[in-house]
Design a protein around this motif. Structure first.
Motif, PDB file in Angstrom:
ATOM      1  N   THR A 193       0.704  -1.302   0.130  1.00  0.00           N
ATOM      2  CA  THR A 193       0.135  -0.126   0.106  1.00  0.00           C
ATOM      3  C   THR A 193       0.941   1.342   0.047  1.00  0.00           C
ATOM      4  O   THR A 193       0.476   2.085  -0.682  1.00  0.00           O
ATOM      5  CB  THR A 193      -0.901  -0.195   1.384  1.00  0.00           C
ATOM      6  OG1 THR A 193      -1.695  -1.183   1.229  1.00  0.00           O
ATOM      7  CG2 THR A 193      -1.801   1.130   1.137  1.00  0.00           C
TER       8      THR A 193
ATOM      9  N   LYS B 292       2.351   1.692  -3.267  1.00  0.00           N
ATOM     10  CA  LYS B 292       1.478   2.682  -4.272  1.00  0.00           C
ATOM     11  C   LYS B 292       1.201   3.834  -3.855  1.00  0.00           C
ATOM     12  O   LYS B 292       1.396   4.963  -4.824  1.00  0.00           O
ATOM     13  CB  LYS B 292       0.146   1.889  -4.294  1.00  0.00           C
ATOM     14  CG  LYS B 292       0.306   0.598  -5.120  1.00  0.00           C
ATOM     15  CD  LYS B 292      -1.247   0.079  -5.087  1.00  0.00           C
ATOM     16  CE  LYS B 292      -1.015  -1.491  -5.788  1.00  0.00           C
ATOM     17  NZ  LYS B 292      -1.273  -1.485  -7.413  1.00  0.00           N
ATOM     18  N   VAL B 293       1.144   4.457  -2.783  1.00  0.00           N
ATOM     19  CA  VAL B 293       0.971   5.624  -2.187  1.00  0.00           C
ATOM     20  C   VAL B 293       1.950   6.712  -2.871  1.00  0.00           C
ATOM     21  O   VAL B 293       2.006   7.740  -3.059  1.00  0.00           O
ATOM     22  CB  VAL B 293       0.476   5.854  -0.855  1.00  0.00           C
ATOM     23  CG1 VAL B 293       0.553   7.403  -0.231  1.00  0.00           C
ATOM     24  CG2 VAL B 293      -0.895   5.209  -0.471  1.00  0.00           C
TER      25      VAL B 293
ATOM     26  N   TYR C  86       2.958   8.959  -5.789  1.00  0.00           N
ATOM     27  CA  TYR C  86       2.125  10.137  -5.926  1.00  0.00           C
ATOM     28  C   TYR C  86       2.256  11.027  -4.738  1.00  0.00           C
ATOM     29  O   TYR C  86       2.298  12.558  -4.838  1.00  0.00           O
ATOM     30  CB  TYR C  86       0.745   9.962  -6.021  1.00  0.00           C
ATOM     31  CG  TYR C  86       0.416   9.041  -7.205  1.00  0.00           C
ATOM     32  CD1 TYR C  86       0.410   9.248  -8.510  1.00  0.00           C
ATOM     33  CD2 TYR C  86      -0.106   7.708  -6.808  1.00  0.00           C
ATOM     34  CE1 TYR C  86       0.161   8.596  -9.629  1.00  0.00           C
ATOM     35  CE2 TYR C  86      -0.232   6.861  -8.104  1.00  0.00           C
ATOM     36  CZ  TYR C  86      -0.221   7.328  -9.215  1.00  0.00           C
ATOM     37  OH  TYR C  86      -0.613   6.316 -10.224  1.00  0.00           O
TER      38      TYR C  86
ATOM     39  N   ASP D 144      -5.248  -1.960  -3.383  1.00  0.00           N
ATOM     40  CA  ASP D 144      -5.553  -0.888  -4.150  1.00  0.00           C
ATOM     41  C   ASP D 144      -6.731   0.154  -3.265  1.00  0.00           C
ATOM     42  O   ASP D 144      -6.379   1.286  -3.193  1.00  0.00           O
ATOM     43  CB  ASP D 144      -6.256  -1.194  -5.329  1.00  0.00           C
ATOM     44  CG  ASP D 144      -5.190  -1.998  -6.415  1.00  0.00           C
ATOM     45  OD1 ASP D 144      -4.222  -1.298  -6.478  1.00  0.00           O
ATOM     46  OD2 ASP D 144      -5.592  -2.873  -7.184  1.00  0.00           O
ATOM     47  N   GLY D 145      -7.581  -0.446  -2.591  1.00  0.00           N
ATOM     48  CA  GLY D 145      -8.572   0.269  -1.840  1.00  0.00           C
ATOM     49  C   GLY D 145      -7.567   0.926  -0.511  1.00  0.00           C
ATOM     50  O   GLY D 145      -8.091   2.357  -0.576  1.00  0.00           O
TER      51      GLY D 145
ATOM     52  N   ALA E 256      -4.800   1.896  -0.776  1.00  0.00           N
ATOM     53  CA  ALA E 256      -3.960   3.028  -1.369  1.00  0.00           C
ATOM     54  C   ALA E 256      -4.622   4.336  -1.591  1.00  0.00           C
ATOM     55  O   ALA E 256      -4.381   5.210  -1.349  1.00  0.00           O
ATOM     56  CB  ALA E 256      -2.889   2.560  -2.470  1.00  0.00           C
ATOM     57  N   PHE E 257      -6.002   3.977  -2.108  1.00  0.00           N
ATOM     58  CA  PHE E 257      -6.848   4.930  -2.568  1.00  0.00           C
ATOM     59  C   PHE E 257      -7.287   5.796  -1.350  1.00  0.00           C
ATOM     60  O   PHE E 257      -7.373   6.990  -1.275  1.00  0.00           O
ATOM     61  CB  PHE E 257      -7.962   4.398  -3.420  1.00  0.00           C
ATOM     62  CG  PHE E 257      -8.990   5.406  -3.690  1.00  0.00           C
ATOM     63  CD1 PHE E 257      -8.861   6.168  -4.809  1.00  0.00           C
ATOM     64  CD2 PHE E 257     -10.236   5.415  -3.048  1.00  0.00           C
ATOM     65  CE1 PHE E 257     -10.003   7.146  -5.126  1.00  0.00           C
ATOM     66  CE2 PHE E 257     -11.147   6.214  -2.981  1.00  0.00           C
ATOM     67  CZ  PHE E 257     -11.103   7.189  -4.451  1.00  0.00           C
ATOM     68  N   ARG E 258      -7.440   4.887  -0.452  1.00  0.00           N
ATOM     69  CA  ARG E 258      -8.164   5.969   0.839  1.00  0.00           C
ATOM     70  C   ARG E 258      -6.921   6.613   1.482  1.00  0.00           C
ATOM     71  O   ARG E 258      -7.378   7.677   2.089  1.00  0.00           O
ATOM     72  CB  ARG E 258      -8.734   4.795   1.726  1.00  0.00           C
ATOM     73  CG  ARG E 258     -10.146   4.120   1.201  1.00  0.00           C
ATOM     74  CD  ARG E 258     -11.189   5.045   0.936  1.00  0.00           C
ATOM     75  NE  ARG E 258     -12.291   4.627   0.367  1.00  0.00           N
ATOM     76  CZ  ARG E 258     -13.316   5.154  -0.054  1.00  0.00           C
ATOM     77  NH1 ARG E 258     -13.399   6.546  -0.209  1.00  0.00           N
ATOM     78  NH2 ARG E 258     -14.253   4.476  -0.491  1.00  0.00           N
ATOM     79  N   THR E 259      -5.857   5.953   1.481  1.00  0.00           N
ATOM     80  CA  THR E 259      -4.854   6.684   2.193  1.00  0.00           C
ATOM     81  C   THR E 259      -4.234   8.018   1.576  1.00  0.00           C
ATOM     82  O   THR E 259      -4.222   9.172   2.172  1.00  0.00           O
ATOM     83  CB  THR E 259      -3.396   5.899   2.109  1.00  0.00           C
ATOM     84  OG1 THR E 259      -3.687   4.624   2.469  1.00  0.00           O
ATOM     85  CG2 THR E 259      -2.330   6.555   2.872  1.00  0.00           C
ATOM     86  N   ARG E 260      -4.419   7.960  -0.027  1.00  0.00           N
ATOM     87  CA  ARG E 260      -4.151   9.154  -0.583  1.00  0.00           C
ATOM     88  C   ARG E 260      -5.407  10.133  -0.262  1.00  0.00           C
ATOM     89  O   ARG E 260      -5.202  11.509  -0.356  1.00  0.00           O
ATOM     90  CB  ARG E 260      -3.969   9.107  -2.037  1.00  0.00           C
ATOM     91  CG  ARG E 260      -2.764   7.973  -2.416  1.00  0.00           C
ATOM     92  CD  ARG E 260      -2.260   8.056  -3.866  1.00  0.00           C
ATOM     93  NE  ARG E 260      -2.248   9.446  -4.376  1.00  0.00           N
ATOM     94  CZ  ARG E 260      -2.795  10.234  -5.261  1.00  0.00           C
ATOM     95  NH1 ARG E 260      -3.659   9.407  -5.974  1.00  0.00           N
ATOM     96  NH2 ARG E 260      -2.574  11.443  -5.734  1.00  0.00           N
ATOM     97  N   GLN E 261      -6.582   9.789  -0.428  1.00  0.00           N
ATOM     98  CA  GLN E 261      -7.889  10.704  -0.032  1.00  0.00           C
ATOM     99  C   GLN E 261      -7.497  11.391   1.389  1.00  0.00           C
ATOM    100  O   GLN E 261      -7.610  12.526   1.199  1.00  0.00           O
ATOM    101  CB  GLN E 261      -9.018   9.883   0.242  1.00  0.00           C
ATOM    102  CG  GLN E 261     -10.326  10.333  -0.429  1.00  0.00           C
ATOM    103  CD  GLN E 261     -11.580   9.596  -0.460  1.00  0.00           C
ATOM    104  OE1 GLN E 261     -11.100   8.377  -0.303  1.00  0.00           O
ATOM    105  NE2 GLN E 261     -12.364   9.993  -0.532  1.00  0.00           N
TER     106      GLN E 261
END
Ligand code: UDP
Length: 404
Positions: free
Chosen positions: A233, A236-237, A240, A346-347, A349-354
């Protein structure tokens, strides 16, 4: 002292607790588990026993003793109950029973109320002397190996009642079942307020930069906690968003797999200077408290989880949390309100970036999370539940019937 919780814990819990304390004054209440350090059960017992004593209840905590072979077997039982395929031979079951039999000779099992925690000491019920005996299961029983649960069932059936952490772990059994989620102690070293200086001191000790976003997971090195998934995770984060990852864990004497998992994690981290793997000694509560307070986002990316105290610990500190949608984690994380539930790397990483990109949203969820923990997951509520159900079990013969 319970009065120290006034103004922190909900008043309804404190009032009931006082009444129950009077009802059980002078009664003996024995807790038995398999480790004094490491993991959520020991964490709670360290705090709860003195608090029960302060209510006038004669509470004691005993730990069963076993050798490497015993804990290898009980870890297999634990893993099988959490859904892994494990081969547990008749000889292993016999050894498991023999070690319990030996412990029954060494431990004073006489008490008015006895709470046996988890499968390791479950066979002690065969050596019951007096009082009401309750088995308290802390692990994720959403998909247990039928073979292993069948082996344990004869012991479970003999208890006066069984407690699970999460409603969906309960199953049809010929004994009374109750749901009591675990809890955290807001006044313990793990959760009390810390000064900025104290937090800075811990960051310096572990060389963690406070001027960059910090992702954190605190947990035993156990594959069900998915430390590798946490590193994936983070990677992935990191494509970006700048960030560092802290994985903090300490050994538990009843968990023989920790070392091997730690090695896997170290290898996977491949000397990335922004991944801090901290192997903390037992009782590093203040350090963990500080790590949770310095974190920007806290993970509990478990694949199976009994409850996941680390989630409430982070929420109590106002942190945005991301947790696997397993076991007791959804009790604590109301998706999109007190944090995010995830089902994949993926989920996560997405929430972490959010969270990293929306500090205001992260702050708001953290605040809601803290209040949610205050109402539902403080130690005073758990003590209230234990004493209430002990009261119910004691008085069952007087005509109280439990039926769902
Ligand atoms: N914990 C700790 N040191 C560590 C790792 C975990 O003190 O290095 C504590 C953590 O803060 C939490 C408990 O151990 O209070 C873990 O409980 P949880 O319910 O999350 O998981 P368990 O280990 O019981 O499966």
């Amino acid at each position: 002292m319970i009065s120290q919780y006034a103004g922190i814990s909900p008043k309804r819990d404190l009032l009931l607790l006082n009444t129950l304390g009077k009802a059980f004054k002078g009664k003996t209440f024995l807790h038995v588990n398999s480790t004094r350090a490491g993991g959520g059960v020991a964490e709670i017992l360290h705090r709860m026993i003195p608090l029960l004593n302060s209510l006038g209840i004669d509470a004691r905590w005993e730990v069963i003793e076993g050798d490497q072979k015993f804990f290898d077997i009980t870890k297999k039982i634990h893993n099988a109950l959490q859904g892994n395929m494990e081969n547990i031979t008749e000889e292993m079951w016999e050894y498991y029973y023999e070690v319990n039999k030996r412990n029954a000779k060494n431990i004073n099992l006489e008490a008015d109320g006895v709470l046996i925690h988890d499968p390791q000491p479950a066979p002690l019920i065969n050596f019951k002397k007096n009082g009401k005996w309750i088995w308290r299961c802390h692990i994720d029983l959403s998909k247990p190996s039928p073979e292993v649960s069948n082996h344990l069932e004869p012991f479970c059936k003999k208890y006066d009642a069984i407690i699970f952490s999460v409603p969906k772990f309960a199953r049809a059994m010929a004994t009374d079942e109750f749901i009591v989620p675990p809890s955290i102690d807001p006044l313990s070293e793990k959760n009390m307020e810390l000064t900025e200086e104290e937090i800075k001191g811990v960051a310096e000790k572990f060389q963690i930069p406070l001027d960059r976003p910090i992702l954190l997971q605190v947990s035993r090195f156990d594959r069900f906690k998915d430390p590798i998934g946490v590193i994936q995770t983070y990677r992935k984060v990191k494509k970006y968003n700048d960030c560092v990852l802290v994985l903090a864990g300490s050994p538990a004497t009843d968990d023989p797999e920790g070392e091997a998992v730690l090695e896997e994690v170290r290898e996977y981290a491949a000397n990335d200077p922004d991944i801090h793997i901290l192997l903390l000694p037992p009782f590093s509560d203040k350090d963990i408290n500080a790590l949770q307070r310095m974190a920007t986002v806290v993970f509990q990316k478990s694949l199976k989880e009994g409850f996941g105290l680390t989630v409430s610990e982070a929420m109590w500190k106002g942190k945005p949390v991301i947790g696997g949608a397993v076991g007791g984690i959804p009790l604590q994380i109301v998706h999109g309100i007190t944090g995010f539930l995830i089902h994949s790397v993926d989920g996560a990483a997405f929430r972490t970036r959010q969270f990293l990109n929306n500090p205001l949203m992260a702050k708001r969820m953290g605040e809601t999370g803290r209040e949610y923990v205050r109402r539902n997951f403080l130690i005073t509520r758990q003590m209230r539940d234990y004493l209430s159900l002990w009261y119910a079990v004691e008085n069952k013969d007087k005509g109280i019937v439990f039926e769902l």
